[in-house]
Design an enzyme around this catalytic site. Structure first.
Site, short mmCIF file in Angstrom:
data_model
loop_
_atom_site.label_atom_id
_atom_site.label_comp_id
_atom_site.label_asym_id
_atom_site.label_seq_id
_atom_site.Cartn_x
_atom_site.Cartn_y
_atom_site.Cartn_z
CG ASP A 81 14.59 5.98 -7.73
OD1 ASP A 81 14.52 4.73 -7.88
OD2 ASP A 81 13.90 6.77 -8.40
CD GLU A 139 10.52 3.20 -11.83
OE1 GLU A 139 9.91 3.20 -12.91
OE2 GLU A 139 10.03 3.72 -10.80
ZN LIG Z 1 7.12 4.26 -7.93
ZN LIG Z 2 8.74 1.53 -8.05
#
Ligand SMILES: [Zn+2]
Ligand SMILES: [Zn+2]
Length: 394
Positions: A81, A139
């Site tokens: 991401d 994440e």
């Molecule tokens: Zn980050």
């Molecule tokens: Zn990262």
């Protein structure tokens, strides 16, 4: 020798890995929305002849089985991401998605793991064991793609004996990595406080209950959790970055909102600290005639690099890169959802150097000017392949 073969292959694919990284960098997607990225990864795995499965909507898990007999399994993880940042770099591969940017290097992690997959797939007749590739979403956003992937069984069937991850680090020169055994990154919790009083004219404090003053006392008092209650040997951070008291010079507001972050490296202390913070804040508010609503949103746990595995990985890295190119890391109070793997299995999360001062590449992650020295992509693929095959006993 295995090392030489891997080096040669990673040299050969370096140009393709750069192209993949640039494609991903130009087409960043926010957490849990990595549809195009996911499709790109799947298409490339198909091209390599590696079977995969979808997980956690946009996540992917894939297996590469070596031809030689072995029950050993290792997992390699990349996150996919990007962040809600507008890129200000003027580069040919600049983000084409307005307001979205790969400012944490997850494009690097994904393209590198695809490169590692290519190396491993090429060498599959020469090794024993199974490599599980994990491409996870989100994440950067709670509850974290890792926690969902784990819930959906990414660490089962087959169960990896170790999980390895890498992350870019702008403090380290390209060509080097950093590693730390034991506790490495912090747990993180978001704190949301609403301090309630009774607003009124600033000239008549005796008729009001001033939530601004109560908040000031709470902010100061909560620091004793860090300075007096926490074990001084245990890193603990408490910071408030948002304080909203929407009154005026002569208006005391009804309530004040506070938002902050609490970070540490021990789960028992984390739970205890939550209780103590609540008690202090509520007690102070009450003693001053107001009240405090203390809401904690739990973030990621702390990240621990299993000592034995990390020592082994360090040895492989020194072998592959040269001792002088493997640096010691200090504790880092940022958080990372790789921590969930580290709580569930023996894990090692190391840092990939991407800095190059001569080229002006020094910006931190999460900034609009973040970029990498793509020379780092020459080692990011091969090193992980080497660690995986050596740890599988080849
Ligand atoms: Zn980050
Ligand atoms: Zn990262």
């Amino acid at each position: 020798m295995l090392k030489d073969k891997i080096r040669e292959l990673s040299g050969k694919i370096h140009g393709d890995v750069i192209n993949h990284r640039r494609f991903l960098h130009s087409n960043p997607e926010l957490s849990f929305q990595e549809y195009q990225t996911s499709a790109f990864v799947k298409a490339y795995l198909d091209e390599l002849g590696i079977s995969w499965q979808s997980m956690a909507d946009t996540g992917i898990v894939a297996l590469i089985r070596g031809s030689k007999p072995s029950e050993e399994v290792i997992a390699l993880r990349a996150d996919m991401d990007a962040l809600p940042i507008t890129e200000s770099n003027d580069v040919p591969y600049k983000s084409i998605n307005p307001g979205v940017m790969h400012a944490c290097g997850h494009d690097v992690h994904t393209s590198s793991l695809l490169g590692t997959a290519r190396i491993l797939q090429t060498l599959r007749d020469e090794f024993g064991g199974t490599v599980k590739l994990i491409f996870q979403p989100a994440e950067e956003k709670l509850p974290g793609g890792a926690s969902i992937m784990i819930k959906e069984g990414v660490l089962e069937n087959p169960k990896p004996h170790a999980v390895i991850g890498q992350h870019v680090m702008p403090l380290i020169d390209a060509g080097k990595i950093g590693i730390r055994p034991g506790k490495y990154m912090a747990s993180t919790d978001e704190l949301y406080l609403t301090v309630k009083g009774k607003g009124g004219h600033g000239a008549q404090p005796q008729q009001n209950i001033d939530p601004v003053l109560i908040s000031a006392h709470i902010i100061v008092a909560l620091q004793q959790v860090v300075s007096r209650i926490a074990d001084p040997k245990l890193p603990t951070v408490l910071s408030f970055g948002k304080v909203i008291a929407n009154g005026a010079t002569n208006v005391i507001p009804d309530e004040v909102k506070l938002e902050g972050t609490f970070r540490t490296l021990d789960e028992a202390w984390r739970a205890e600290a939550h209780k103590r913070m609540k008690k202090i804040a509520e007690g102070i508010a009450e003693s001053m005639g107001g009240s405090c609503d203390f809401h904690i949103m739990n973030g990621y746990p702390f990240l621990v690099n299993e000592e034995k595995l990390t020592a082994i990985v360090r040895g492989f890295a020194e072998d592959y890169l040269g001792k002088e190119n493997v640096l010691d890391l200090d504790i880092w109070m940022a958080a990372e959802d790789f921590a969930y793997y580290s709580q569930a299995a023996d894990s090692c999360f190391y840092r990939l150097g991407i800095r190059n001062e001569a080229k002006g590449i020094t910006s931190s992650v999460h900034t609009s000017t973040f970029d990498i020295d793509e020379d780092a992509l020459a080692i990011s693929t091969g090193l992980m392949a080497y660690i995986a095959l050596k740890r599988l006993g080849n």
